[in-house]
Design a protein around this motif. Structure first.
Motif, PDB file in Angstrom:
ATOM      1  N   PRO A   1       0.817  -1.220   0.000  1.00 59.97           N
ATOM      2  CA  PRO A   1       0.000   0.000   0.000  1.00 59.97           C
ATOM      3  C   PRO A   1       0.847   1.264   0.000  1.00 59.97           C
ATOM      4  N   LYS A   2       2.009   1.201   0.649  1.00 60.40           N
ATOM      5  CA  LYS A   2       2.846   2.402   0.703  1.00 60.40           C
ATOM      6  C   LYS A   2       3.390   2.733  -0.672  1.00 60.40           C
ATOM      7  N   ARG A   3       3.853   1.668  -1.339  1.00 57.27           N
ATOM      8  CA  ARG A   3       4.428   1.867  -2.660  1.00 57.27           C
ATOM      9  C   ARG A   3       3.367   2.428  -3.609  1.00 57.27           C
ATOM     10  N   THR A   4       2.199   1.805  -3.573  1.00 55.04           N
ATOM     11  CA  THR A   4       1.118   2.248  -4.448  1.00 55.04           C
ATOM     12  C   THR A   4       0.738   3.690  -4.154  1.00 55.04           C
ATOM     13  N   SER A   5       0.606   3.996  -2.864  1.00 52.49           N
ATOM     14  CA  SER A   5       0.090   5.334  -2.580  1.00 52.49           C
ATOM     15  C   SER A   5       1.160   6.395  -2.794  1.00 52.49           C
ATOM     16  N   THR A   6       2.433   6.042  -2.633  1.00 53.56           N
ATOM     17  CA  THR A   6       3.473   7.029  -2.955  1.00 53.56           C
ATOM     18  C   THR A   6       3.469   7.311  -4.451  1.00 53.56           C
ATOM     19  N   THR A   7       3.316   6.226  -5.223  1.00 53.82           N
ATOM     20  CA  THR A   7       3.257   6.401  -6.676  1.00 53.82           C
ATOM     21  C   THR A   7       2.052   7.248  -7.059  1.00 53.82           C
ATOM     22  N   ALA A   8       0.917   6.927  -6.422  1.00 57.32           N
ATOM     23  CA  ALA A   8      -0.310   7.674  -6.710  1.00 57.32           C
ATOM     24  C   ALA A   8      -0.179   9.124  -6.256  1.00 57.32           C
ATOM     25  N   ALA A   9       0.527   9.326  -5.132  1.00 57.69           N
ATOM     26  CA  ALA A   9       0.643  10.680  -4.588  1.00 57.69           C
ATOM     27  C   ALA A   9       1.356  11.608  -5.568  1.00 57.69           C
ATOM     28  N   ALA A  10       2.312  11.035  -6.304  1.00 62.79           N
ATOM     29  CA  ALA A  10       3.019  11.863  -7.287  1.00 62.79           C
ATOM     30  C   ALA A  10       2.032  12.398  -8.321  1.00 62.79           C
ATOM     31  N   LEU A  11       1.106  11.537  -8.705  1.00 62.77           N
ATOM     32  CA  LEU A  11       0.098  11.970  -9.677  1.00 62.77           C
ATOM     33  C   LEU A  11      -0.901  12.927  -9.024  1.00 62.77           C
ATOM     34  N   MET A  12      -1.204  12.629  -7.753  1.00 67.63           N
ATOM     35  CA  MET A  12      -2.147  13.463  -7.015  1.00 67.63           C
ATOM     36  C   MET A  12      -1.755  14.943  -7.057  1.00 67.63           C
ATOM     37  N   ILE A  13      -0.464  15.221  -6.964  1.00 70.93           N
ATOM     38  CA  ILE A  13      -0.020  16.611  -6.899  1.00 70.93           C
ATOM     39  C   ILE A  13      -0.412  17.366  -8.157  1.00 70.93           C
ATOM     40  N   GLY A  14      -0.054  16.779  -9.315  1.00 72.74           N
ATOM     41  CA  GLY A  14      -0.399  17.438 -10.571  1.00 72.74           C
ATOM     42  C   GLY A  14      -1.902  17.575 -10.738  1.00 72.74           C
ATOM     43  N   VAL A  15      -2.621  16.477 -10.476  1.00 76.63           N
ATOM     44  CA  VAL A  15      -4.067  16.502 -10.662  1.00 76.63           C
ATOM     45  C   VAL A  15      -4.706  17.489  -9.684  1.00 76.63           C
ATOM     46  N   GLY A  16      -4.220  17.477  -8.447  1.00 78.54           N
ATOM     47  CA  GLY A  16      -4.777  18.376  -7.445  1.00 78.54           C
ATOM     48  C   GLY A  16      -4.626  19.833  -7.867  1.00 78.54           C
ATOM     49  N   LEU A  17      -3.454  20.159  -8.391  1.00 81.48           N
ATOM     50  CA  LEU A  17      -3.236  21.542  -8.808  1.00 81.48           C
ATOM     51  C   LEU A  17      -4.104  21.880 -10.013  1.00 81.48           C
ATOM     52  N   VAL A  18      -4.192  20.950 -10.964  1.00 79.51           N
ATOM     53  CA  VAL A  18      -5.048  21.203 -12.134  1.00 79.51           C
ATOM     54  C   VAL A  18      -6.493  21.404 -11.686  1.00 79.51           C
ATOM     55  N   ALA A  19      -6.946  20.528 -10.789  1.00 81.88           N
ATOM     56  CA  ALA A  19      -8.343  20.614 -10.353  1.00 81.88           C
ATOM     57  C   ALA A  19      -8.608  21.941  -9.644  1.00 81.88           C
ATOM     58  N   SER A  20      -7.693  22.329  -8.749  1.00 80.47           N
ATOM     59  CA  SER A  20      -7.963  23.558  -8.004  1.00 80.47           C
ATOM     60  C   SER A  20      -7.920  24.773  -8.926  1.00 80.47           C
ATOM     61  N   ILE A  21      -6.965  24.759  -9.864  1.00 80.22           N
ATOM     62  CA  ILE A  21      -6.874  25.900 -10.777  1.00 80.22           C
ATOM     63  C   ILE A  21      -8.117  25.957 -11.664  1.00 80.22           C
ATOM     64  N   SER A  22      -8.618  24.803 -12.082  1.00 88.60           N
ATOM     65  CA  SER A  22      -9.786  24.852 -12.962  1.00 88.60           C
ATOM     66  C   SER A  22     -11.020  25.326 -12.191  1.00 88.60           C
ATOM     67  N   ILE A  23     -11.109  24.944 -10.928  1.00 91.88           N
ATOM     68  CA  ILE A  23     -12.219  25.456 -10.117  1.00 91.88           C
ATOM     69  C   ILE A  23     -12.097  26.975  -9.960  1.00 91.88           C
ATOM     70  N   PHE A  24     -10.877  27.374  -9.688  1.00 91.94           N
ATOM     71  CA  PHE A  24     -10.610  28.797  -9.520  1.00 91.94           C
ATOM     72  C   PHE A  24     -10.990  29.564 -10.795  1.00 91.94           C
ATOM     73  N   ALA A  25     -10.553  29.046 -11.921  1.00 88.46           N
ATOM     74  CA  ALA A  25     -10.798  29.743 -13.186  1.00 88.46           C
ATOM     75  C   ALA A  25     -12.283  29.746 -13.542  1.00 88.46           C
ATOM     76  N   GLU A  26     -12.939  28.611 -13.353  1.00 91.03           N
ATOM     77  CA  GLU A  26     -14.372  28.560 -13.663  1.00 91.03           C
ATOM     78  C   GLU A  26     -15.147  29.505 -12.750  1.00 91.03           C
ATOM     79  N   SER A  27     -14.730  29.561 -11.490  1.00 88.84           N
ATOM     80  CA  SER A  27     -15.407  30.464 -10.564  1.00 88.84           C
ATOM     81  C   SER A  27     -15.172  31.915 -10.972  1.00 88.84           C
ATOM     82  N   ALA A  28     -13.945  32.180 -11.438  1.00 87.27           N
ATOM     83  CA  ALA A  28     -13.648  33.541 -11.888  1.00 87.27           C
ATOM     84  C   ALA A  28     -14.552  33.905 -13.056  1.00 87.27           C
ATOM     85  N   LYS A  29     -14.681  32.981 -14.009  1.00 91.35           N
ATOM     86  CA  LYS A  29     -15.531  33.273 -15.169  1.00 91.35           C
ATOM     87  C   LYS A  29     -16.974  33.474 -14.733  1.00 91.35           C
TER      88      LYS A  29
END
Ligand SMILES: Nc1ncnc2c1ncn2[C@@H]1O[C@H](COP(=O)(O)OP(=O)(O)O)[C@@H](O)[C@H]1O
Ligand SMILES: [Mg+2]
Lengths: 253, 848
Positions: B490-518
């Motif tokens: 589980p540690k290996r899997t979640s560390t691997t997943a966490a790397a992806l989480m960072i990019g996705v998390g930032l994309v998701a938050s920025i898209s929410i931010f941008a959509e809210s701005a619009k």
């Protein structure tokens, strides 16, 4: 030793598997090793056949070729009437899955799967239905009932081999191949496993081919084939420990 | 031990290559950012040096206003000062200089250049003093008279225009046509870094760019034997109050510093993404080394049994990491040059023109990149190395077991503590008033990511059951294997997943931010805008629409009211502020600013309307007089006459045109709002407005929907840039998934051989690996989406008072991200799956 020059005489009609002039070479040119030197033989159905011979004589290679795990360099191999040489890799895979049972010396089981799921592995790989009554029979016969939900790491070596035997049986395969199945076990566990293979033949009408270098193990078989340098040198019917030891001594001489 | 390390590195070079690649990408980005900003900086530095080359002393207004954009604006000086200067001792030659907005219109009627986003479009005055003239005529002659212009070679080329042609130029007044009498280069370049130049004689320049009787500056050449410093001191005594003298070198330095400030903002922006990339890479390194250490337990135990000390084992593995880090950083440095030009291309594709110049590879770039690359690698490998050094000499040769260690309570509490800290710091950054907002938000975000990564193994199990069960039912044994293998460590899997989480998390938050701005902008437009049309210049703060346009429009029978909106810069209490200028009654019949107190009819030449929140903050009330500093007119007392509640369209301050024009010599409307007469259809009104605006090439007539779209497009453009940069983080994460899978497959060689022997087809095996990858990707994406939703929500809430009234969650975009993640998971699995499927069965069974 007269009879040994002509391998043809070992052919029988009621064959679960056959080799005809099977040739297996490893490597090429100067460094090539002939592991099987035009072997012709057959495995009789519903019998327990043992293969013996010195280390490096080609026992495992013969087993692997018969089981469709290793392609031949020349000659042919049959499981029933199926010509293995003509099959593609994926056809061979399906053949192993649906028609062959395996018991290896070690690492027989998938570590993430419970005993039960290891037993049903081949059926599930083929998405075949599981015959519950037969499953119960096999599990009870092998005394695995209370071990079904354990992972391999929670099983003893003997239990692991029993699970492997159960997996080989559950499929009702055309033939079960066992490569030194007792090689890693203490003698009582080994006896147990050999007993189950014997039962598989006697009670369930299975066909078993076992590679071993232990005369005691080979004595459980109905027939022992002796290999030296990739050739069949002797075929012993109805063996016992004494006759096997005698034959081995003769080979060494 | 060093020999052993090197042998290990060579033996495992393929495993380590992918680790190195993740570091390499991060370092390349870091180095690329440095190279790009250094190159730009040097290019601009050269430009300033070239422009000011012949100037020994410059005389200019001492009144300076800093703007919110960082670039200062300055008042003008009386042209009469030139006579005093010429009479002063030590002056060889002097000339007045004027510059301002002038934008060419190409032969098809489209405006050339984009001063809102790209290089400026300048108008200059010509000087006959050679030392003070940075341009070289390559064709024709110098301009003379009100109808003549010299144009830069770039514009001549792009137009195309030739000497003798006529060209329309957009100016503060109505657009005018000029005869092209010459084409000039700027030094050796076709134009100053992509800016266009319209060069008029001095009188004409004063007329069309500035004000008659005024100069922006007087440039002076010192007589032989007179130093610039001496001449500056002499002239400082000659000029009146409010006017200053500086040397050409000071002038150059000032310009270079201003550009340096602007570039450092850009630098920080890009470095954030480099940091994200390296942060993601550190997860990959950590994971790779953790796996390698497990796989080498036996080897380590043997070394310990043979007498190796713990610190020797630790050192050996750290050394391995350092070597990987060095190799990756060096390659990253080299790749950085490529990245710099890629970034440049990316910015250019987004419409931000960036001048070209020789590539600058500073020593700072080299050592920072090496230090960071090696540092990140070593730090990330530290924990796994320590673990390796604690292997007992007699470590048993165990079979691969299912790792249960991911679910310890210590991990859980540590994770929760980290999460609480991260949330607290983040909230402080967003809603509180920390000394460094960016650092607090960034730190909070990093903590939250680390916390979720630490808690990942706990979340991984239920997740895999929810997703894995139906998968097993659907795909059979391959599905089961995928799920079980994903959960095996589980540690290996979640560390691997966490790397992806960072990019996705930032994309998701920025898209929410941008959509809210619009959504918020749309709401503002819907709520506040009573008009029908908006005419947009695309400029903000430099140039724009001639005020003549609004005047023309008001003459049309189809138009009830047309109000231009100007912007000017001022300082209030030393803070840079933007003041809007409008024609109050007209404006208010088109836009609702929510007047809460006062009467807009009272906004004359010395009155000001203030947003009520700002007024409350400052303790200002109706009738108070406040001091406002303007570049041209100095500090002026203005009376707060109107308070209003909606700041979205006119900011915190606006004044009537009378006051605006009294304080700003140059007046441009950046937008004109139009309300049609009820007697005409919107079609008719639009046709009439478009006809009237036809001469103003930069006037873009838009209805409200188009206007909203323009605003959304601007956000989308920035969004595109950010997504492109974050894609890098996601790419690194995918390399991480592929890497983990490859290492795991290596570990499972034996059982894979067994599975193949007992009849698992190659296709089934590939399916199993692929779905394992998809599960990891889905876990990372889900965690990322969860974290991103939270970040997005927090950001929007924190900015509620700044106009972010709407919270918009872009479901469809999040779904797309999810689908892309699955596809990416499949992609990442391609190579490992192929390797697993092509494994030699007998060798695999034989593997110890
Ligand atoms: N994959 C291989 N590559 C090369 N030579 C092999 C390979 N497998 C077996 N051999 C050689 O073939 C011969 C027979 O091997 P094997 O069937 O394993 O013997 P046994 O099982 O009787 O000990 C030996 O000489 C062995 O070295
Ligand atoms: Mg063998």
């Amino acid at each position: 030793m007269v009879a040994l020059t002509d391998s043809e005489i070992y052919l029988t009609t009621n064959a679960a598997a056959r080799a005809e002039k099977a040739l297996k070479e490893f490597g090429s040119g100067d460094t090539s090793v002939v592991a099987l030197d035009h072997v012709t033989m057959s495995v009789e159905a519903e019998r327990f056949t043992a293969i013996m011979g010195p280390s490096g004589s080609g026992k495992s290679t013969l087993l692997h070729c018969l089981a469709g795990l290793e392609p031949l360099t020349g000659g042919s191999m049959y499981i029933g009437d199926t010509d293995l040489v003509s099959l593609s890799d994926s056809e061979l895979t399906v053949l192993r899955r649906d028609r062959i049972g395996f018991v290896f010396q070690t690492f027989n089981l998938v570590p993430t799967m419970t005993a039960e799921r290891n037993i049903t592995l081949q059926l599930r790989l083929g998405r075949h239905p599981i015959d519950r009554a037969w499953f119960d029979t096999v599990v009870d016969e092998l005394g695995l009932r209370d071990r079904l939900h354990h992972r391999p790491s929670e099983l003893s070596g003997g239990q692991q081999q029993r699970v492997a035997v159960a997996r080989a049986l559950i499929n009702r395969p055309d033939i079960i191949f066992a490569d030194e199945p007792t090689g890693n076990l203490d003698s009582s566990s080994g006896q147990e496993v050999l007993g189950f293979l014997r039962q598989a033949v006697d009670n369930f009408g299975q066909t078993v081919v076992m590679v071993t270098h232990d005369p005691g193990a080979a004595a459980h078989a109905d027939r022992v084939i002796f290999l030296v340098d990739g050739r069949i040198v002797h075929d012993l019917d109805g063996p016992n420990v004494d006759s096997i030891l005698g034959q081995l001594r003769r080979l060494e001489a | 031990m060093i020999r052993i390390t090197l042998e290990n590195l060579l033996a495992r070079r393929f495993r380590l290559i992918s680790t190195a690649i993740s570091v390499l990408i991060g370092v390349a980005f870091l180095a690329g950012t440095f190279v790009l900003t250094d190159t730009l900086g040097a290019t601009f530095d050269d430009l300033f040096a070239e422009v000011n080359e012949g100037i020994d002393v410059e005389i200019r207004s001492a009144e300076e206003i800093t703007t919110e954009f960082g670039v200062p604006v300055r008042g003008r000086i009386d042209e009469a000062i030139l006579d005093d200067v010429l009479a002063a001792p030590g002056v060889e030659a002097a000339a007045g200089a004027v510059f301002g907005y002038a934008q060419f219109v190409d032969p098809d009627g489209s405006p050339m250049g984009n001063p809102g986003q790209g290089a400026p479009t300048y108008g200059f005055s010509w000087t006959d003093v050679d030392e003070l003239n940075p341009t070289n005529l390559v064709d024709g002659r110098s301009p003379a008279g009100p109808d003549e212009v010299v144009i830069d070679a770039m514009t001549a080329n792009d137009g195309p225009f030739a000497v003798g042609d006529t060209v329309t130029i957009l100016l503060e007044g109505p657009p005018q046509r000029f005869e092209i009498v010459g084409v000039a280069k700027f030094g050796r370049a076709d134009s100053p870094l992509g800016a266009s130049m319209a060069i008029f004689d001095l009188d004409t320049a004063q007329q069309v760019l500035a004000e008659p009787g005024m100069f922006d500056a007087i440039d002076i050449v010192a007589a032989d034997g007179v130093t610039a410093d001496d001449l500056r001191d002499t002239l400082a005594a000659v000029v009146p109050d409010g006017v200053e003298a500086i040397t050409g070198d000071q002038l150059t330095e000032e310009g270079q510093n201003a550009v340096g400030d602007a570039l450092s903002f850009f630098n920080t922006f890009m470095l954030i993404f480099a940091a994200v990339a390296l942060f993601v890479a550190s997860f990959i390194i950590y994971n790779t080394f953790s796996i390698l250490v497990v796989q080498r337990t036996k080897e380590m135990a043997l070394l310990r049994a043979l007498g190796a000390h713990r610190h020797q084992i630790l050192g050996a593995i750290l050394l391995e990491a350092v070597i990987v880090g060095i190799v990756a950083s060096v390659l990253g440095l080299v790749a950085g040059i490529g990245v710099a030009s890629l970034l440049k291309g990316l910015l250019a594709a987004l419409g931000m023109a960036i001048p070209s110049g020789p590539v600058v590879f500073a020593s700072r770039t080299i050592w920072v990149s090496l230090l960071v690359g090696v540092g990140v690698t070593a730090i990330a490998a530290l924990a796994p190395s320590r673990r390796a050094s604690t292997v007992a000499p007699m470590a048993a040769i165990r079979e691969v077991e299912v790792d249960e260690s991911g679910r310890s309570t210590i991990r859980m509490f540590a994770g929760l503590a980290l999460l609480a800290t991260g949330l607290a710091v983040l909230m402080w950054g967003l809603f509180g008033d920390p000394p460094d907002t960016l650092a607090a938000i960034g730190g909070g975000v990093v903590f939250v990511f680390l916390a979720v990564a630490a808690l990942g193994p706990i979340a991984a199990l239920p997740f895999s059951q929810v997703v894995g069960r139906p998968l097993a039912r659907w795909r059979g044994v391959p599905g089961e294997l995928a799920q079980e293998n994903a959960m095996r460590n589980p540690k290996r899997t979640s560390t691997t997943a966490a790397a992806l989480m960072i990019g996705v998390g930032l994309v998701a938050s920025i898209s929410i931010f941008a959509e809210s701005a619009k959504a918020s902008i749309n709401k503002i437009i819907d709520d506040a805008f009573i008009g029908d049309l908006v005419i947009d210049s695309g400029s903000f703060g430099f140039g724009g629409l001639s005020p003549e346009l609004a005047a023309d429009l008001n003459e049309l029978p189809e138009v009830d009211a047309a109000s231009g909106v100007r912007i000017g810069f001022a300082e209030i209490d030393g803070e840079p502020q933007t003041i809007y200028g409008v024609d109050p009654p007209t404006m208010l019949s088109i836009v609702d600013v929510g007047i809460s107190e006062g009467d807009v009819g009272d906004l004359h030449s010395a009155e000001l309307a203030v947003h009520d929140d700002y007024a409350a903050e400052q303790g200002w009330e109706i009738g108070d007089t406040v001091d406002i500093a303007f570049a041209q007119t100095g500090v002026r007392p203005l009376t707060v006459t109107v308070l209003y509640t909606k700041s979205e369209l006119t900011g915190n301050f606006f004044m009537g045109n009378e006051a605006f024009e009294a304080n700003y010599p140059d007046v441009f409307d950046f937008q004109v709002f139009v309300r049609r007469s009820a007697d005409f259809t919107s079609e008719q009104a639009r046709t009439a407005v478009e006809a009237a605006a036809a001469d103003y090439a930069n006037a873009e007539v838009q209805d409200l929907e188009q206007y909203k779209q323009t605003q959304a497009d601007q956000i989308n453009q920035l969004l595109g840039l950010i997504y492109a940069l974050l894609a890098l983080a996601i790419l690194i994460a995918l390399i991480g998934i592929a890497n983990t899978l490859a290492l795991s497959i290596l570990e499972r060689t034996h059982e894979l051989g067994l599975l193949r022997a007992v009849g698992m087809t190659r296709r089934q095996l590939r399916t199993a690996v692929r779905w394992e990858s998809v599960l990891i990707a889905l876990l990372g994406t889900s965690l990322g989406a969860g974290v991103g939703l939270f970040f997005g929500w927090a950001m929007v809430r924190a900015l509620r008072d700044d106009g972010f009234t709407e919270l918009q969650i872009p479901i469809s975009q999040l779904v797309i991200v999810l689908v892309v993640a699955v596809a990416a998971g499949v992609l990442a699995a391609t190579q490992p799956a192929r390797r697993a499927a092509n494994l030699d069965i007998l060798k695999a069974i034989g593997t110890e």
